[in-house]
Each structure stands twice: as C-alpha cells, then as structure tokens.
Motif scaffolding. Structure first.
Motif, PDB file in Angstrom:
ATOM      1  N   UNK A  15     -16.175  40.862 -33.539  1.00 21.17           N
ATOM      2  CA  UNK A  15     -15.126  40.047 -32.931  1.00 21.17           C
ATOM      3  C   UNK A  15     -14.138  39.520 -33.958  1.00 21.17           C
ATOM      4  N   UNK A  16     -14.061  40.166 -35.117  1.00 21.39           N
ATOM      5  CA  UNK A  16     -13.103  39.741 -36.127  1.00 21.39           C
ATOM      6  C   UNK A  16     -11.708  40.229 -35.758  1.00 21.39           C
ATOM      7  N   UNK A  17     -10.691  39.579 -36.307  1.00 18.21           N
ATOM      8  CA  UNK A  17      -9.312  40.041 -36.119  1.00 18.21           C
ATOM      9  C   UNK A  17      -9.147  41.364 -36.850  1.00 18.21           C
ATOM     10  N   UNK A  18      -8.332  42.227 -36.319  1.00 17.17           N
ATOM     11  CA  UNK A  18      -8.168  43.546 -36.922  1.00 17.17           C
ATOM     12  C   UNK A  18      -7.146  43.570 -38.049  1.00 17.17           C
ATOM     13  N   UNK A  19      -6.298  42.540 -38.174  1.00 19.29           N
ATOM     14  CA  UNK A  19      -5.296  42.533 -39.241  1.00 19.29           C
ATOM     15  C   UNK A  19      -5.937  42.057 -40.551  1.00 19.29           C
ATOM     16  N   UNK A  20      -5.772  42.864 -41.587  1.00 20.67           N
ATOM     17  CA  UNK A  20      -6.319  42.548 -42.906  1.00 20.67           C
ATOM     18  C   UNK A  20      -5.172  42.578 -43.903  1.00 20.67           C
ATOM     19  N   UNK A  21      -5.051  41.528 -44.700  1.00 18.11           N
ATOM     20  CA  UNK A  21      -4.011  41.496 -45.727  1.00 18.11           C
ATOM     21  C   UNK A  21      -4.665  41.745 -47.075  1.00 18.11           C
ATOM     22  N   UNK A  22      -4.550  42.948 -47.556  1.00 20.42           N
ATOM     23  CA  UNK A  22      -5.127  43.306 -48.842  1.00 20.42           C
ATOM     24  C   UNK A  22      -6.475  43.994 -48.683  1.00 20.42           C
ATOM     25  N   UNK A  23      -7.078  44.359 -49.808  1.00 20.75           N
ATOM     26  CA  UNK A  23      -8.364  45.046 -49.751  1.00 20.75           C
ATOM     27  C   UNK A  23      -9.472  44.101 -49.275  1.00 20.75           C
ATOM     28  N   UNK A  24     -10.375  44.629 -48.497  1.00 22.05           N
ATOM     29  CA  UNK A  24     -11.487  43.833 -47.971  1.00 22.05           C
ATOM     30  C   UNK A  24     -12.797  44.548 -48.288  1.00 22.05           C
ATOM     31  N   UNK A  25     -13.876  43.807 -48.474  1.00 19.06           N
ATOM     32  CA  UNK A  25     -15.162  44.444 -48.732  1.00 19.06           C
ATOM     33  C   UNK A  25     -15.677  45.170 -47.486  1.00 19.06           C
ATOM     34  N   UNK A  26     -16.547  46.140 -47.697  1.00 17.69           N
ATOM     35  CA  UNK A  26     -17.149  46.883 -46.597  1.00 17.69           C
ATOM     36  C   UNK A  26     -18.428  46.183 -46.166  1.00 17.69           C
ATOM     37  N   UNK A  27     -18.548  45.918 -44.882  1.00 12.45           N
ATOM     38  CA  UNK A  27     -19.749  45.295 -44.343  1.00 12.45           C
ATOM     39  C   UNK A  27     -20.635  46.402 -43.775  1.00 12.45           C
ATOM     40  N   UNK A  28     -21.897  46.412 -44.183  1.00 14.46           N
ATOM     41  CA  UNK A  28     -22.843  47.408 -43.700  1.00 14.46           C
ATOM     42  C   UNK A  28     -23.924  46.711 -42.879  1.00 14.46           C
ATOM     43  N   UNK A  29     -24.127  47.195 -41.668  1.00 12.63           N
ATOM     44  CA  UNK A  29     -25.158  46.662 -40.784  1.00 12.63           C
ATOM     45  C   UNK A  29     -26.220  47.735 -40.637  1.00 12.63           C
ATOM     46  N   UNK A  30     -27.452  47.399 -41.006  1.00 14.65           N
ATOM     47  CA  UNK A  30     -28.545  48.353 -40.852  1.00 14.65           C
ATOM     48  C   UNK A  30     -29.778  47.601 -40.382  1.00 14.65           C
ATOM     49  N   UNK A  31     -30.610  48.272 -39.634  1.00 16.26           N
ATOM     50  CA  UNK A  31     -31.830  47.646 -39.141  1.00 16.26           C
ATOM     51  C   UNK A  31     -32.205  48.190 -37.781  1.00 16.26           C
ATOM     52  N   UNK A  32     -33.058  47.457 -37.094  1.00  9.80           N
ATOM     53  CA  UNK A  32     -33.581  47.847 -35.797  1.00  9.80           C
ATOM     54  C   UNK A  32     -33.360  46.693 -34.826  1.00  9.80           C
ATOM     55  N   UNK A  33     -32.647  46.941 -33.740  1.00 16.40           N
ATOM     56  CA  UNK A  33     -32.368  45.914 -32.739  1.00 16.40           C
ATOM     57  C   UNK A  33     -33.117  46.268 -31.458  1.00 16.40           C
ATOM     58  N   UNK A  34     -34.032  45.410 -31.060  1.00 16.42           N
ATOM     59  CA  UNK A  34     -34.808  45.621 -29.850  1.00 16.42           C
ATOM     60  C   UNK A  34     -34.577  44.433 -28.922  1.00 16.42           C
TER      61      UNK A  34
END
Length: 52
Positions: A15-34
């Motif tokens: 639900x983050x805003x899609x506009x980014x000003x400048x370089x942004x870090x990459x967010x990685x989501x990993x795991x198991x959702x039950x």
C-alpha cells in the motif's frame, strides 16, 4: 519489491505510494503465509523524519 513467499489462503499487499524520488532500496519478502497476510505501508511523516 520482490515477493518470494509461499502463500496458502493469505497474501501480500503493498500500500505504499508508487512515486519514488531517487534510488530506493529493494524490499524482499520471503517466507510461508498460512491463513494470514502481510501489508506493507509507509511510515507516517513524523516517524520517518530524524529527531533533531
């Protein structure tokens, strides 16, 4: 954002805003959702600014 999670009756919502000003870090989501999920939100402006 990179999503590498296994989801069973759950999900990942960004639900983050899609506009980014400048370089942004990459967010990685990993795991198991039950029977649940993950919601990614932006921090409020007061919490995001450094204390002076």
């Amino acid at each position: 954002m990179e999503d590498h999670s296994l989801k069973l009756l759950g999900g990942v919502t960004d639900k983050r805003c899609t506009h980014v000003t400048g370089p942004a870090p990459t967010m990685r989501v990993s795991g198991f959702l039950l029977l649940g999920g993950v919601t990614i939100r932006e921090l409020p402006q007061a919490a995001a600014s450094p204390a002076s």
